[in-house]
Design a protein around this motif. Structure first.
Motif, PDB file in Angstrom:
ATOM      1  N   LEU A   1       5.535  29.848  76.456  1.00 33.70           N
ATOM      2  CA  LEU A   1       5.912  30.068  77.798  1.00 33.70           C
ATOM      3  C   LEU A   1       4.648  30.535  78.843  1.00 33.70           C
ATOM      4  CD1 LEU A   1       9.161  32.238  77.432  1.00 33.70           C
ATOM      5  CD2 LEU A   1       9.008  29.664  77.951  1.00 33.70           C
ATOM      6  N   ILE A   2       3.958  31.287  78.240  1.00 40.14           N
ATOM      7  CA  ILE A   2       2.660  31.567  79.017  1.00 40.14           C
ATOM      8  C   ILE A   2       1.715  30.627  79.196  1.00 40.14           C
ATOM      9  CG2 ILE A   2       0.776  33.191  79.437  1.00 40.14           C
ATOM     10  CD1 ILE A   2       2.638  35.463  78.243  1.00 40.14           C
ATOM     11  N   GLY A   3       1.371  29.850  77.944  1.00 35.05           N
ATOM     12  CA  GLY A   3       0.228  28.925  77.837  1.00 35.05           C
ATOM     13  C   GLY A   3       0.540  27.541  78.142  1.00 35.05           C
ATOM     14  N   GLN A   4       1.810  27.003  77.567  1.00 33.60           N
ATOM     15  CA  GLN A   4       2.331  25.586  77.828  1.00 33.60           C
ATOM     16  C   GLN A   4       2.709  25.320  79.061  1.00 33.60           C
ATOM     17  OE1 GLN A   4       1.301  23.610  74.981  1.00 33.60           O
ATOM     18  NE2 GLN A   4       2.097  21.896  76.592  1.00 33.60           N
ATOM     19  N   THR A   5       3.495  26.131  79.694  1.00 34.91           N
ATOM     20  CA  THR A   5       4.088  25.959  81.010  1.00 34.91           C
ATOM     21  C   THR A   5       3.562  25.230  82.050  1.00 34.91           C
ATOM     22  OG1 THR A   5       5.703  27.521  80.645  1.00 34.91           O
ATOM     23  CG2 THR A   5       5.648  27.004  82.897  1.00 34.91           C
ATOM     24  N   PRO A   6       2.022  25.635  82.181  1.00 39.73           N
ATOM     25  CA  PRO A   6       1.543  24.757  83.234  1.00 39.73           C
ATOM     26  C   PRO A   6       0.784  23.263  82.898  1.00 39.73           C
ATOM     27  CG  PRO A   6       0.566  27.207  82.918  1.00 39.73           C
ATOM     28  CD  PRO A   6       1.520  26.792  81.653  1.00 39.73           C
ATOM     29  N   LEU A   7       1.070  23.130  81.645  1.00 42.58           N
ATOM     30  CA  LEU A   7       0.554  21.958  81.031  1.00 42.58           C
ATOM     31  C   LEU A   7       1.231  20.840  80.777  1.00 42.58           C
ATOM     32  CD1 LEU A   7      -1.648  23.420  78.032  1.00 42.58           C
ATOM     33  CD2 LEU A   7      -2.348  22.818  80.316  1.00 42.58           C
ATOM     34  N   PRO A   8       1.187  19.523  80.597  1.00 46.80           N
ATOM     35  CA  PRO A   8       2.135  18.590  80.539  1.00 46.80           C
ATOM     36  C   PRO A   8       2.899  18.738  79.400  1.00 46.80           C
ATOM     37  CG  PRO A   8      -0.119  17.638  81.214  1.00 46.80           C
ATOM     38  CD  PRO A   8      -0.229  19.256  80.705  1.00 46.80           C
ATOM     39  N   GLY A   9       4.240  18.735  79.121  1.00 46.33           N
ATOM     40  CA  GLY A   9       5.067  18.864  78.197  1.00 46.33           C
ATOM     41  C   GLY A   9       5.557  20.451  77.958  1.00 46.33           C
ATOM     42  N   GLY A  10       5.280  21.156  79.176  1.00 50.02           N
ATOM     43  CA  GLY A  10       5.866  22.599  79.156  1.00 50.02           C
ATOM     44  C   GLY A  10       7.300  22.768  79.330  1.00 50.02           C
ATOM     45  N   ASP A  11       7.732  23.717  79.170  1.00 48.40           N
ATOM     46  CA  ASP A  11       9.330  24.001  79.021  1.00 48.40           C
ATOM     47  C   ASP A  11       9.777  23.683  80.560  1.00 48.40           C
ATOM     48  OD1 ASP A  11      11.624  25.282  77.534  1.00 48.40           O
ATOM     49  OD2 ASP A  11      11.911  26.080  79.370  1.00 48.40           O
ATOM     50  N   PRO A  12      10.709  22.912  80.666  1.00 48.68           N
ATOM     51  CA  PRO A  12      11.266  22.403  82.259  1.00 48.68           C
ATOM     52  C   PRO A  12      11.850  23.779  82.960  1.00 48.68           C
ATOM     53  CG  PRO A  12      12.701  21.609  80.564  1.00 48.68           C
ATOM     54  CD  PRO A  12      11.291  22.292  80.010  1.00 48.68           C
ATOM     55  N   VAL A  13      12.626  24.566  82.166  1.00 48.43           N
ATOM     56  CA  VAL A  13      13.424  25.603  82.804  1.00 48.43           C
ATOM     57  C   VAL A  13      12.171  26.637  83.217  1.00 48.43           C
ATOM     58  CG1 VAL A  13      14.966  27.472  82.404  1.00 48.43           C
ATOM     59  CG2 VAL A  13      15.404  25.306  81.524  1.00 48.43           C
ATOM     60  N   ALA A  14      11.172  26.922  82.350  1.00 44.73           N
ATOM     61  CA  ALA A  14      10.084  27.795  82.881  1.00 44.73           C
ATOM     62  C   ALA A  14       9.301  27.440  83.933  1.00 44.73           C
ATOM     63  CB  ALA A  14       9.120  28.017  81.230  1.00 44.73           C
ATOM     64  N   ARG A  15       9.101  26.183  84.029  1.00 43.56           N
ATOM     65  CA  ARG A  15       8.411  25.627  85.104  1.00 43.56           C
ATOM     66  C   ARG A  15       9.156  25.838  86.251  1.00 43.56           C
ATOM     67  NH1 ARG A  15       4.075  22.038  85.449  1.00 43.56           N
ATOM     68  NH2 ARG A  15       4.218  21.590  83.369  1.00 43.56           N
ATOM     69  N   PHE A  16      10.174  25.708  86.104  1.00 37.21           N
ATOM     70  CA  PHE A  16      11.184  25.622  87.485  1.00 37.21           C
ATOM     71  C   PHE A  16      11.333  27.158  88.171  1.00 37.21           C
ATOM     72  CE2 PHE A  16      15.168  27.061  89.414  1.00 37.21           C
ATOM     73  CZ  PHE A  16      15.525  26.317  90.420  1.00 37.21           C
ATOM     74  N   HIS A  17      11.305  28.041  86.921  1.00 43.97           N
ATOM     75  CA  HIS A  17      11.532  29.462  87.814  1.00 43.97           C
ATOM     76  C   HIS A  17      10.150  30.087  87.985  1.00 43.97           C
ATOM     77  CE1 HIS A  17      15.744  30.049  87.060  1.00 43.97           C
ATOM     78  NE2 HIS A  17      15.641  29.458  85.828  1.00 43.97           N
ATOM     79  N   LEU A  18       9.104  29.831  87.229  1.00 44.48           N
ATOM     80  CA  LEU A  18       7.773  30.196  87.595  1.00 44.48           C
ATOM     81  C   LEU A  18       7.127  29.630  88.621  1.00 44.48           C
ATOM     82  CD1 LEU A  18       6.698  30.204  83.992  1.00 44.48           C
ATOM     83  CD2 LEU A  18       7.177  32.559  85.169  1.00 44.48           C
ATOM     84  N   ASP A  19       7.376  28.318  89.122  1.00 50.69           N
ATOM     85  CA  ASP A  19       6.887  27.880  90.156  1.00 50.69           C
ATOM     86  C   ASP A  19       7.718  28.091  91.145  1.00 50.69           C
ATOM     87  OD1 ASP A  19       5.322  25.889  91.605  1.00 50.69           O
ATOM     88  OD2 ASP A  19       6.984  24.339  91.662  1.00 50.69           O
ATOM     89  N   ASN A  20       8.972  28.762  91.154  1.00 52.06           N
ATOM     90  CA  ASN A  20       9.742  29.214  92.168  1.00 52.06           C
ATOM     91  C   ASN A  20       9.430  30.836  92.423  1.00 52.06           C
ATOM     92  OD1 ASN A  20      11.999  28.830  93.879  1.00 52.06           O
ATOM     93  ND2 ASN A  20      13.509  29.583  92.283  1.00 52.06           N
ATOM     94  N   GLY A  21       8.413  31.248  91.813  1.00 55.01           N
ATOM     95  CA  GLY A  21       7.766  32.664  92.163  1.00 55.01           C
ATOM     96  C   GLY A  21       8.549  33.712  91.410  1.00 55.01           C
ATOM     97  N   ALA A  22       9.211  33.373  90.250  1.00 56.83           N
ATOM     98  CA  ALA A  22       9.746  34.273  89.299  1.00 56.83           C
ATOM     99  C   ALA A  22       8.670  34.998  88.413  1.00 56.83           C
ATOM    100  CB  ALA A  22      10.732  33.934  88.477  1.00 56.83           C
TER     101      ALA A  22
END
Length: 425
Positions: free
Chosen positions: A349-370
């Motif tokens: 979650l911490i390392g892969q989310t900013p990269l291609p293939g990162g978890d879509p739910v994690a990307r959604f919430h973290l990009d949303n400011g969570a």
């Protein structure tokens, strides 16, 4: 019969394209509206076999004139100014966009274009030349479905039956098991909010389900237990976003969910001032697949050497278990295995989310400011949860006063993380 059907589909596609060219050539607004209505109606009646011809021609025949674009670009380069910039903008805009704008003015035109894009997206992988058509549709739909134009409504048990049926049909995270289940999700300690567009007033575009609880939850089962007793209002301290579902595939890539969550949070804070915590209980749908695919952690630059070594050791131990064994309830009883899985989930979650293939739910919430707040072993013991994430679920925390700060950090590749999760690395 098949030959006749094929001929009819080709004829219908040709008629639509002929009328589309005519629509673009019309100057009178009254005639244009009538013709747009005719084109939209014919598009709505096209068979699946006819659409590829329409998309092929939209991609090939409705592009800017390269020579005109070059002349306008050279004129702007020679004399930058308002008029030369306007001329360049007009010359470089694909005629498709004006065609879509004219279609959108007709009654039902917006719905026609959204459904057109749904069909387009279904065939995009095998027809890469359609991407230019999709780019134009996405550009326009992003403007027309700007959250400023959308209405947020609370859906409750008194909402029209047709709307409630759509909620049951479109729930994509935790399936709704009939009317009794839906009724429980609409009792006072549960809320459901949706976005609607003025041109599609009876069709939810996206909706979010909220549970009002005393504290941050670690497991999904109690939240969706349809026989659970409602919580008393005095116990509402935490608002939990536990499911968000898109209803319209034709709006894929148009930002709606992040605005909906923020608007719901602000609404609830005004309605229930005693609420102190806004968070999610979220799946990790890409975790199990990543575990099976990853071979090394060298590309995760956020990890220190010792953290990478510990993660690789955990990965080696986890791989002594087959994917089938990891997806069984028995795996939840192995504490050592769960410790390894939780460490690897934090790495993912911490390392892969900013990269291609990162978890879509994690990307959604973290990009949303969570903020990545907590990992929960056995959070989802359903077959789907065990298969996708070996039962793990995540709490993302929405600190309403720091959402923009966390969003900006994520844009720079830095994920807001609690000490508890960071300590798992």
């Amino acid at each position: 019969m098949a030959i006749v059907d094929s001929w009819a589909s080709a004829r219908a596609a040709k008629q639509v394209l002929t009328l589309a060219h005519k629509l673009l050539s019309e100057r009178g607004q009254a005639n244009s509206l009538g013709l747009a209505h005719d084109v939209a109606g014919r598009m709505a009646a096209l068979t699946p076999e006819a659409w590829p011809t329409v998309f092929d021609r939209l991609a090939a025949d409705f592009n800017p004139d390269p020579a005109a674009v070059l002349r306008a670009a050279q004129a702007y380069a020679d004399a930058p100014g308002t008029e030369t910039l306007r001329a360049l903008t007009e010359a470089s805009e694909p005629p498709r966009q004006e065609l879509f704008r004219r279609l959108n003015r007709s009654p039902g035109g917006t719905a026609t274009l959204v459904r057109m894009r749904r069909r387009l997206l279904d065939g995009l992988k095998s027809h890469p030349d359609w991407r230019m058509v999709d780019a134009d549709l996405h550009h326009l739909l992003s403007s027309w479905f700007n959250p400023g134009f959308l209405e947020m409504r609370q859906v409750d048990w008194n909402s029209p039956a047709q709307l409630l049926e759509q909620i049951i049909h479109h729930e994509a995270v935790h399936a709704i098991d009939g009317w009794e289940d839906l009724r429980r999700r609409l009792l006072p300690d549960r809320r459901l909010f949706a976005f609607f567009h003025p041109q599609l007033p009876s069709e939810p575009l996206i909706f979010v389900e909220v549970a009002l609880l005393p504290e941050m939850p670690a497991s999904i089962a109690p939240l969706i237990e349809k026989r659970a007793e409602p919580m008393p209002p005095a116990s509402y301290k935490t608002a939990v976003f536990y499911s968000i579902s898109n209803c319209e595939p034709g709006l894929r890539g148009v930002s709606l969910g992040n605005f909906l969550i923020k608007r719901v949070a602000e609404h609830l804070r005004r309605e229930l001032p005693r609420l102190k915590l806004f968070c999610t209980l979220s799946p990790i749908p890409g975790f199990a697949a990543w575990l099976q695919a990853v071979r090394a952690l060298d590309d995760l630059s956020h990890l220190k050497r010792a953290q990478r070594d510990r993660a690789m050791e955990a990965l080696d131990r986890v791989r002594h278990h087959t994917p089938a064994a990891l997806a069984t309830p028995g795996a939840l009883e192995d504490e050592a295995l769960q410790d390894d899985l939780r460490r690897l989930a934090a790495v993912y979650l911490i390392g892969q989310t900013p990269l291609p293939g990162g978890d879509p739910v994690a990307r959604f919430h973290l990009d949303n400011g969570a903020r990545l707040e907590r990992l929960n072993i056995g959070g989802d013991r359903s077959p789907k949860g065990l298969r996708q994430s070996h039962g793990l679920m995540v709490n993302y925390l929405y600190d309403l006063d720091r959402i923009e700060e966390h969003h900006e950090a994520f844009i720079q590749g830095d994920i807001a993380t609690s000490r508890a999760v960071a300590g798992l690395l």
